[in-house]
Design an enzyme around this catalytic site. Structure first.
Site, mmCIF file in Angstrom:
data_model
loop_
_atom_site.group_PDB
_atom_site.id
_atom_site.type_symbol
_atom_site.label_atom_id
_atom_site.label_comp_id
_atom_site.label_asym_id
_atom_site.label_seq_id
_atom_site.Cartn_x
_atom_site.Cartn_y
_atom_site.Cartn_z
ATOM 1 N N TRP A 1 -8.451 4.482 -1.251
ATOM 2 C CA TRP A 1 -9.303 4.565 -2.441
ATOM 3 C C TRP A 1 -8.932 5.710 -3.379
ATOM 4 C CZ3 TRP A 1 -11.152 9.385 -2.308
ATOM 5 C CH2 TRP A 1 -11.271 9.993 -1.059
ATOM 6 N N ASN A 2 -8.094 6.642 -2.930
ATOM 7 C CA ASN A 2 -7.998 7.886 -3.717
ATOM 8 C C ASN A 2 -7.123 7.785 -4.964
ATOM 9 O OD1 ASN A 2 -5.729 7.768 -2.083
ATOM 10 N ND2 ASN A 2 -5.680 9.959 -1.672
ATOM 11 N N ARG B 1 2.885 1.371 -6.409
ATOM 12 C CA ARG B 1 3.968 1.960 -5.618
ATOM 13 C C ARG B 1 4.432 0.990 -4.531
ATOM 14 N NH1 ARG B 1 2.952 8.006 -3.307
ATOM 15 N NH2 ARG B 1 2.304 6.962 -1.410
ATOM 16 N N LYS C 1 -4.556 -5.741 -0.107
ATOM 17 C CA LYS C 1 -5.969 -5.498 0.183
ATOM 18 C C LYS C 1 -6.286 -4.069 -0.246
ATOM 19 C CE LYS C 1 -8.112 -3.666 3.465
ATOM 20 N NZ LYS C 1 -9.034 -2.934 2.587
ATOM 21 N N PRO C 2 -6.973 -3.894 -1.389
ATOM 22 C CA PRO C 2 -7.348 -2.534 -1.787
ATOM 23 C C PRO C 2 -8.501 -2.027 -0.921
ATOM 24 C CG PRO C 2 -8.274 -4.135 -3.317
ATOM 25 C CD PRO C 2 -7.443 -4.914 -2.332
ATOM 26 N N ALA C 3 -8.749 -0.733 -0.968
ATOM 27 C CA ALA C 3 -9.892 -0.154 -0.249
ATOM 28 C C ALA C 3 -11.178 -0.756 -0.807
ATOM 29 C CB ALA C 3 -9.901 1.357 -0.408
ATOM 30 N N GLY D 1 -2.917 5.245 4.057
ATOM 31 C CA GLY D 1 -4.269 5.605 4.466
ATOM 32 C C GLY D 1 -4.216 6.666 5.544
ATOM 33 N N SER D 2 -5.255 6.697 6.358
ATOM 34 C CA SER D 2 -5.368 7.780 7.337
ATOM 35 C C SER D 2 -4.446 7.530 8.539
ATOM 36 C CB SER D 2 -6.816 7.881 7.801
ATOM 37 O OG SER D 2 -7.199 6.665 8.399
ATOM 38 N N GLU E 1 2.362 5.360 4.976
ATOM 39 C CA GLU E 1 2.137 6.608 4.220
ATOM 40 C C GLU E 1 0.805 7.140 4.696
ATOM 41 O OE1 GLU E 1 4.213 8.035 2.295
ATOM 42 O OE2 GLU E 1 5.638 6.480 1.724
ATOM 43 N N CYS F 1 -3.380 13.008 -0.411
ATOM 44 C CA CYS F 1 -2.627 13.281 0.812
ATOM 45 C C CYS F 1 -1.714 14.479 0.607
ATOM 46 C CB CYS F 1 -1.806 12.057 1.188
ATOM 47 S SG CYS F 1 -0.782 11.497 -0.162
ATOM 48 N N GLU G 1 -7.352 17.446 7.977
ATOM 49 C CA GLU G 1 -7.154 17.185 6.555
ATOM 50 C C GLU G 1 -8.521 17.345 5.869
ATOM 51 O OE1 GLU G 1 -5.947 13.139 5.758
ATOM 52 O OE2 GLU G 1 -4.681 13.790 4.100
ATOM 53 N N SER H 1 4.815 14.521 -6.887
ATOM 54 C CA SER H 1 4.931 13.067 -7.050
ATOM 55 C C SER H 1 5.752 12.685 -8.275
ATOM 56 C CB SER H 1 3.534 12.461 -7.181
ATOM 57 O OG SER H 1 2.754 12.849 -6.084
HETATM 58 P P1 NAD Z 1 -8.429 4.774 5.593
HETATM 59 O O1 NAD Z 1 -7.362 4.800 6.619
HETATM 60 O O2 NAD Z 1 -9.832 4.848 6.037
HETATM 61 O O3 NAD Z 1 -8.331 3.433 4.731
HETATM 62 C C1 NAD Z 1 -7.149 3.041 4.086
HETATM 63 C C2 NAD Z 1 -7.142 1.545 3.940
HETATM 64 O O4 NAD Z 1 -7.148 0.964 5.227
HETATM 65 C C3 NAD Z 1 -8.348 0.960 3.211
HETATM 66 O O5 NAD Z 1 -7.922 -0.126 2.441
HETATM 67 C C4 NAD Z 1 -9.234 0.488 4.349
HETATM 68 O O6 NAD Z 1 -10.058 -0.595 3.987
HETATM 69 C C5 NAD Z 1 -8.196 0.029 5.329
HETATM 70 N N1 NAD Z 1 -8.656 0.000 6.711
HETATM 71 C C6 NAD Z 1 -9.541 0.811 7.319
HETATM 72 N N2 NAD Z 1 -9.689 0.446 8.609
HETATM 73 C C7 NAD Z 1 -8.870 -0.607 8.804
HETATM 74 C C8 NAD Z 1 -8.569 -1.428 9.931
HETATM 75 N N3 NAD Z 1 -9.140 -1.239 11.108
HETATM 76 N N4 NAD Z 1 -7.665 -2.409 9.769
HETATM 77 C C9 NAD Z 1 -7.071 -2.615 8.589
HETATM 78 N N5 NAD Z 1 -7.322 -1.888 7.476
HETATM 79 C C10 NAD Z 1 -8.211 -0.893 7.608
HETATM 80 O O7 NAD Z 1 -8.051 5.908 4.557
HETATM 81 P P2 NAD Z 1 -8.799 6.302 3.215
HETATM 82 O O8 NAD Z 1 -10.011 7.111 3.576
HETATM 83 O O9 NAD Z 1 -8.980 5.119 2.342
HETATM 84 O O10 NAD Z 1 -7.706 7.230 2.507
HETATM 85 C C11 NAD Z 1 -7.567 8.564 2.813
HETATM 86 C C12 NAD Z 1 -6.385 8.780 3.738
HETATM 87 O O11 NAD Z 1 -5.224 8.200 3.153
HETATM 88 C C13 NAD Z 1 -6.061 10.248 3.916
HETATM 89 O O12 NAD Z 1 -5.743 10.498 5.257
HETATM 90 C C14 NAD Z 1 -4.843 10.445 3.026
HETATM 91 O O13 NAD Z 1 -4.016 11.520 3.396
HETATM 92 C C15 NAD Z 1 -4.157 9.140 3.169
HETATM 93 N N6 NAD Z 1 -3.257 8.904 2.029
HETATM 94 C C16 NAD Z 1 -1.922 9.000 2.259
HETATM 95 C C17 NAD Z 1 -1.040 8.841 1.200
HETATM 96 C C18 NAD Z 1 0.435 8.968 1.421
HETATM 97 O O14 NAD Z 1 1.180 8.533 0.559
HETATM 98 N N7 NAD Z 1 0.897 9.540 2.541
HETATM 99 C C19 NAD Z 1 -1.525 8.562 -0.084
HETATM 100 C C20 NAD Z 1 -2.905 8.466 -0.272
HETATM 101 C C21 NAD Z 1 -3.763 8.639 0.810
#
Ligand code: NAD
Length: 509
Positions: free
Chosen positions: A168-169, A177, A192-194, A246-247, A268, A302, A399, A459
């Site tokens: 979502w960020n 990207r 699939k977006p957040a 994501g995380s 990522e 991130c 984090e 970036s």
């Molecule tokens: P998140 O992992 O909670 O969610 C990311 C995505 O995954 C969302 O679309 C969410 O719906 C989906 N998701 C969650 N649980 C899932 C599951 N069980 N199966 C499939 N999809 C699932 O992360 P967030 O809170 O949305 O984003 C923040 C995190 O993303 C931070 O840790 C940040 O560092 C990381 N991030 C990394 C980068 C990078 O390029 N390295 C860039 C942006 C954010």
């Protein structure tokens, strides 16, 4: 309680923009409701108000999206690279034309200040331009075997239908990207977006539709059931690639799911970036860089600096200067021009920031500014500076993902390297020094995928973005980005000048 500046209002331009965003799933070139008619509400984190209701996909909708991506793949993979490039370039032009809408939409659903949302439109759009240029530059190779027995031909091919999951960020940039290199390479995608910020991806899909992208090449599913919907797609034997941002914990879970189909994966993941300032640094630059590296996106990046590792000789001056600047920040709804600190994404994020701050102060850190959550409506936490943070504080290991700047003093270079590398993450590091030899040593010693040397933002669409250790796998952007969506084929043919071939003599494996 700190006071929120600005009044949460919903103007006509906001209402009109929200009404213009499609509210369906985008599957096989058509906008449609979810199979069971379910809806998902998207909220403004600055007010808590519902912005819009959109389709909430279930497992069958996810499969339908993958069906469309699979059906479109053979024709898109063989579409001339020039044609693919031109569609991406048209999408870039349309992003420029709709920059104000995209920026406002991101501010509404994610909360970042408008100026930062505009910067994200430039950054996110740039991936479309960069990969429109890269599409026709995919090359292979032809060369003789070392013993001259044959000729080796190496060609590149799109990996196939891809599943893209974004956080979502950075709602626009994280989508472009992935989408841009995938499409440039000849892959079709389901994205699939957040669930917290899906509207920007829906507008981006509309832009691709307007740019003339054929049906089924890009499919968008929005869902509140990320787990089951994604698992069904990831474990479908027709899928060839998973790209996730994501995380780290969710990334690990998805890697395990992807193992069943031996999928190509790009990950990522999270970061815990050190920001090191040596005694010989240009302090003006270091303070500027610190503010950008920490408070961009309200600390929810991130790449956000997580640990400020500052040499004893300059720590007092650095701390005084950043604290003074932070006191001038205005917090409020990001739609107002003077706002620098918008809301965090939700109340859980506010609670986490508050917990990390109180854990650090309980252990002896000094609270210099901010530090107290603000009552709702909206999810606000003020920009905060903590001095002398003890080594065992949670804030140095986890984090933060919020506007909290945590300072740790150090004595010598070995100390700084040891502290910086003491994490399972390795996404980005920042170093400030005017000493060339020291800078070179830091380039070699830091365990990091990216390094900002005397700069606070790394970036760039032309750079290979990605991490070491548990920060991820693969790279996005740069020349490397398109290769995440390509696979090599090696063909061997005989030496065309040699008449006598002894198959057995040349047989190795
Ligand atoms: P998140 O992992 O909670 O969610 C990311 C995505 O995954 C969302 O679309 C969410 O719906 C989906 N998701 C969650 N649980 C899932 C599951 N069980 N199966 C499939 N999809 C699932 O992360 P967030 O809170 O949305 O984003 C923040 C995190 O993303 C931070 O840790 C940040 O560092 C990381 N991030 C990394 C980068 C990078 O390029 N390295 C860039 C942006 C954010």
């Amino acid at each position: 309680m700190a006071r929120i500046q600005g009044t949460p209002v919903s103007s006509k331009s906001e209402t009109d923009l929200l009404a213009s965003i499609p509210d369906g799933l985008f599957i096989d070139g058509t906008w449609r409701p979810s199979g069971n008619g379910a809806r998902l509400a998207v909220h403004d984190p600055a007010t808590g108000a519902c912005l819009k209701q959109i389709a909430d996909a279930n497992v069958a909708d996810g499969r339908a999206a993958l069906n469309a991506a699979c059906a479109a793949f053979p024709s898109w993979a063989t579409t001339p690279a020039r044609t693919r490039a031109e569609i991406l370039r048209r999408a870039f032009d349309l992003v420029q034309a709709r920059a104000d809408d995209l920026a406002l939409l991101m501010t509404l659903e994610m909360g970042k200040p408008l100026a930062e949302a505009r910067a994200e439109v430039s950054y996110g759009g740039e991936f479309l331009r960069w990969f429109s240029e890269e599409a026709s530059r995919v090359t292979g190779r032809y060369n003789a075997t070392p013993e001259d027995s044959g000729r080796m031909i190496i060609t590149q091919h799109p990996v196939g239908p891809c599943y893209l999951i974004t956080p979502w960020n950075f709602p626009l940039a994280m989508a472009t990207r992935k989408i841009a290199p995938a499409l440039a390479a000849g892959c079709t995608v389901v994205i699939k977006p957040a669930e917290l910020t899906p509207l920007t991806t829906l507008l981006a899909a509309k832009i691709f539709e307007d740019a003339g992208l054929p049906a089924g090449v890009l499919n968008v599913i929005t869902t509140s059931s990320a787990g089951p919907v994604s698992e069904a797609i990831i474990t479908d034997p027709r899928l060839r690639k998973l790209s996730f941002t994501g995380s780290t914990p969710v990334g690990k879970l998805l890697l395990a799911q992807a193992a069943g189909g031996v999928l190509r994966t790009s990950m990522e993941l999270g970061g815990n970036a050190p920001f090191i300032v040596f005694g010989d640094a240009d302090l003006d630059r270091a303070v500027d860089g610190a503010i950008a590296a920490k408070f961009r996106n309200i600390g929810q990046a991130c790449t956000a600096a997580n640990r400020f590792i500052i040499h004893h000789d300059v720590v007092d001056e650095f701390t005084r200067r950043v604290t003074e600047l932070v006191r001038t920040f205005a917090m409020g709804r990001g739609t107002e021009d003077h706002i620098t600190i918008g809301p965090l994404i939700d109340d859980r994020a506010v609670q986490k920031a508050a917990d990390l701050v109180s854990d650090a102060t309980d252990r002896g850190a000094s609270l210099l500014v901010g530090g107290t959550a603000v009552d709702g409506p909206g999810s606000f936490f003020p920009a905060t500076v903590l001095g002398d943070v003890p080594a065992d504080s949670r804030i140095l290991r986890e984090e933060i993902f919020g506007p909290v700047l945590a300072i740790v003093p150090f004595d010598d270079e070995d100390d700084a390297v040891r502290i910086a590398n003491a994490t399972e993450y390795g996404l980005v590091s920042y170093v400030y020094t005017e000493n060339l030899a020291r800078a070179q040593r830091m380039i070699e010693r830091l365990e990091t995928g990216m390094l900002g040397l005397n700069v606070g933002v790394v970036s760039n669409a032309a750079a290979p973005f990605g991490g070491w250790k548990q920060s991820g796998l693969g790279r996005e952007g740069g020349f490397e980005g398109i290769h995440e969506y390509l696979q090599e084929k090696y063909t061997i043919t005989p030496n065309p000048f040699s008449r006598h071939i002894s198959a057995l003599a040349s047989c190795t494996t």
